[in-house]
Motif scaffolding. Structure first.
Motif, PDB file in Angstrom:
ATOM      1  N   ARG A  38      -0.498   8.017   4.696  1.00 22.92           N
ATOM      2  CA  ARG A  38       0.584   6.456   5.289  1.00 22.92           C
ATOM      3  C   ARG A  38       1.003   6.780   6.323  1.00 22.92           C
ATOM      4  O   ARG A  38       0.581   5.479   7.117  1.00 22.92           O
ATOM      5  CB  ARG A  38       1.909   6.696   4.378  1.00 22.92           C
ATOM      6  N   GLY A  56      -1.589   4.935   8.164  1.00 23.12           N
ATOM      7  CA  GLY A  56      -2.716   3.442   8.094  1.00 23.12           C
ATOM      8  C   GLY A  56      -4.041   4.209   7.316  1.00 23.12           C
ATOM      9  O   GLY A  56      -4.457   2.767   7.428  1.00 23.12           O
ATOM     10  N   SER A  82      -6.979   4.299   4.520  1.00 24.15           N
ATOM     11  CA  SER A  82      -7.686   3.834   3.687  1.00 24.15           C
ATOM     12  C   SER A  82      -7.937   4.675   2.557  1.00 24.15           C
ATOM     13  O   SER A  82      -7.436   5.833   2.649  1.00 24.15           O
ATOM     14  CB  SER A  82      -9.421   2.680   3.835  1.00 24.15           C
ATOM     15  N   ARG A 101       6.366   3.780  12.250  1.00 27.55           N
ATOM     16  CA  ARG A 101       5.936   4.221  11.702  1.00 27.55           C
ATOM     17  C   ARG A 101       5.311   6.001  11.642  1.00 27.55           C
ATOM     18  O   ARG A 101       6.471   5.940  10.320  1.00 27.55           O
ATOM     19  CB  ARG A 101       4.185   3.927  11.170  1.00 27.55           C
ATOM     20  N   ASP A 117       8.284  -1.889   4.608  1.00 33.69           N
ATOM     21  CA  ASP A 117       6.791  -3.219   6.002  1.00 33.69           C
ATOM     22  C   ASP A 117       5.728  -2.329   5.054  1.00 33.69           C
ATOM     23  O   ASP A 117       4.855  -1.143   5.577  1.00 33.69           O
ATOM     24  CB  ASP A 117       7.294  -3.152   6.771  1.00 33.69           C
ATOM     25  N   ASP A 118       5.357  -3.386   4.915  1.00 34.02           N
ATOM     26  CA  ASP A 118       3.729  -3.044   4.288  1.00 34.02           C
ATOM     27  C   ASP A 118       3.376  -1.432   3.099  1.00 34.02           C
ATOM     28  O   ASP A 118       2.150  -0.150   3.756  1.00 34.02           O
ATOM     29  CB  ASP A 118       2.454  -3.059   5.548  1.00 34.02           C
ATOM     30  N   ALA A 119       4.307  -0.857   2.614  1.00 35.74           N
ATOM     31  CA  ALA A 119       4.542   0.138   2.363  1.00 35.74           C
ATOM     32  C   ALA A 119       3.567  -0.364   0.942  1.00 35.74           C
ATOM     33  O   ALA A 119       3.805  -0.865  -0.138  1.00 35.74           O
ATOM     34  CB  ALA A 119       5.363   1.027   1.904  1.00 35.74           C
ATOM     35  N   PRO A 120       2.666   1.290   0.375  1.00 37.86           N
ATOM     36  CA  PRO A 120       2.048   1.346  -0.835  1.00 37.86           C
ATOM     37  C   PRO A 120       2.714   0.992  -2.351  1.00 37.86           C
ATOM     38  O   PRO A 120       3.715   1.510  -2.044  1.00 37.86           O
ATOM     39  CB  PRO A 120       0.992   1.576  -0.769  1.00 37.86           C
ATOM     40  N   ASP A 121       2.325   0.744  -3.163  1.00 36.61           N
ATOM     41  CA  ASP A 121       3.478   0.730  -4.641  1.00 36.61           C
ATOM     42  C   ASP A 121       4.027   1.918  -4.716  1.00 36.61           C
ATOM     43  O   ASP A 121       4.625   2.629  -5.347  1.00 36.61           O
ATOM     44  CB  ASP A 121       2.235   0.281  -4.984  1.00 36.61           C
TER      45      ASP A 121
END
Length: 519
Positions: A129, A132, A134, A240, A280-284
């Motif tokens: 996280r 960032g 993939s 971040r 903000d833009d955090a994955p589920d």
């Protein structure tokens, strides 16, 4: 009788005095409002109240203003008359100026004690996280952590992770058979993100001595809880890293502290300023983890308070768990703002004396719409409240005062010196050195001249010469007939020549390639 932290009160146009019950303070809370409406002062007076009640506090100082908790307010302050007038108006009879026990922390070690954790403690999920990554790159990060565990190579700092990723890339064929595809492109992408982290100052954050959570839960000799202030003004340049650090700290508290049920007061209160950065833009998966921690950590005696501009910044499932709320003014200039205002108003238990949405829009600086948990954890009726003035200094302390607090801290000297233990980087370097040494010794043995033959007695030498003169012709014919004479010598010479150049490299690859199998 249940103890409360006094928050504020009212006058002719305001409701009854508002207090935060210590018994329900671990049910979490929210401080929201537009910039300049008084969120920082509310955070300051809550920290003072918890400290006075013997509850340790952890908070981040985004603008540098909260360092004033370490110094007493003063009658020379320009707002002194306004403060005393407000205290009288809201019935704050025992209002006085005082300083509070503060411990300063700083990830960069400049404005407080250094804060560190190890790469292993951060874990692959939060690291991914933070960088960032993939999904494929996160998978490789998980492989690296698995190899670290199986091979006994601790991941303490960034150079450990960088060295291990190099090894993973070199042994990707064997690893791919066991764990799935390991592409050199993905490994390279992770290494580039690690370089970005280095440039942001994360090198100082990863390492030892790692933060001992017990140091965040200390009380002063007079029984007041220590207020731990993280200097975050510089850290906000890497939002971040800021959000991931606070989430890591929250997760560590959740995993480390024992269950205590519903204590009379919290063991620790954790304030998460600029909370929108976490989501903000955090994955589920990450949001689900935060929700789980927020739901369960109250049973560990930890209260979590999110500070943000708009309640919409916090996911609904988490917002529903925040029972104690202080809502400063929200501006509603656009249709979107108006919808956000209405949603915020709908989360409060209505008061028949006024419209909640109008109150949220109209309250001034230093005022708020508040709702605190009451008996059996039920939300109280929303009230308009004048926030009490702080007892500590409003605004930052100077550098000399800060340095004095750091120097006299009970933790002075504990975290300042970096410890570099033997870990993955050193272990891999040692194994590579051993492999290189073995290769050099093997190549030296191959190139060594043959040992001289021992001198024979004269009679044996003469006999061998006589025998040799009789059989030399037939021996030569035997070699020629077999076809292994000149050709055999040429083949042997070619193999030896090739081995001289490559044997060392082959041995190195052989030893390093076998590390995964358990050297």
């Amino acid at each position: 009788m249940d103890k409360h932290i006094f928050i504020g009160g009212g006058g002719a146009d305001y409701g009854t005095a508002q207090g935060l019950s210590l018994k329900y303070a671990n049910r979490h809370g929210l401080i929201a409002g537009a910039t300049g409406t008084g969120k920082t002062v509310t955070l300051q007076i809550l920290a003072e109240g918890f400290s006075s009640a013997g509850v340790p506090v952890f908070l981040s100082d985004v603008k540098g203003d909260l360092s004033g908790l370490a110094a007493s307010g003063s009658v020379e302050f320009k707002l002194h008359e306004a403060f005393t007038k407000r205290a009288t108006q809201i019935g704050f009879a025992d209002y006085r100026y005082e300083s509070f026990p503060v411990t300063f922390w700083d990830l960069f070690g400049e404005q407080g004690h250094p804060v560190r954790t190890t790469v292993a403690e951060m874990g692959p999920l939060l690291l991914s996280r933070l960088m960032g990554l993939s999904e494929a790159q996160e998978g490789i990060m998980n492989i690296a952590f698995r190899v670290s565990d199986e091979e006994g190579m601790p991941l303490l700092d960034l150079k450990d992770l960088q060295a291990l990723l190099v090894w993973v890339g070199e042994n990707r064929d064997a690893l791919s058979l066991r764990y799935g595809n390991v592409s050199p492109q993905s490994v390279g992408a992770i290494q580039r993100q690690l370089l970005v982290l280095e440039n942001q100052g994360a090198t100082q954050f990863f390492g030892e001595p790692a933060l001992d959570l017990a140091d965040l839960m200390q009380t002063a000799p007079d029984g007041r809880g220590r207020i731990n202030i993280l200097a975050a003004d510089k850290l906000m340049g890497s939002p971040r890293l800021y959000a991931t650090f606070l989430l890591w700290l929250l997760s560590e508290l959740f995993e480390s502290l024992p269950e205590v049920g519903d204590p009379d007061k919290p063991k620790l209160v954790f304030f998460f300023d600029e909370a929108h950065l976490l989501f903000d833009d955090a994955p589920d998966a990450l949001v689900d983890k935060v929700e789980q921690v927020a739901r369960l950590i109250r049973s560990k005696g930890v209260g979590v308070y999110f500070i943000t501009q708009n309640p919409d910044d916090v996911p609904e499932d988490i917002l529903g768990q925040l029972g104690n709320r202080v809502q400063h003014a929200l501006r509603a200039f656009t249709a979107r703002d108006q919808k956000a205002l209405m949603r915020a108003a709908e989360t409060y238990r209505p008061n028949p004396r006024f419209d909640t949405a109008d109150a949220i829009r109209d309250v001034g600086t230093g005022e708020a719409v508040t709702s605190m948990l009451e008996a059996k954890g039920a939300p109280g009726v929303v009230e308009r409240t004048l926030i009490r003035p702080p007892s500590s200094k409003l605004g930052p302390v100077d550098a000399i005062t800060r340095a004095g607090v750091i120097a006299t801290s009970p933790l002075a000297g504990k975290y300042e010196t970096v410890i570099d233990r033997r870990s993955a980087h050193e272990i891999l370097a040692e194994r590579a050195a051993e492999a290189a040494k073995a290769a050099a010794e093997a190549e030296l043995a191959e190139n060594a001249p043959p040992a001289p033959e021992a001198e024979e007695p004269r009679e044996f030498t003469a006999a061998r010469r006589y025998s040799g003169s009789r059989v030399s012709g037939s021996s030569a014919r035997d070699k020629d007939d077999s076809g292994l004479g000149a050709f055999g010598e040429a083949l042997t010479g070619a193999v030896l020549k090739e081995l001289k150049g490559t044997t060392g490299r082959r041995i190195v690859r052989g030893i390093l390639g076998g590390l995964f199998k358990g050297r």
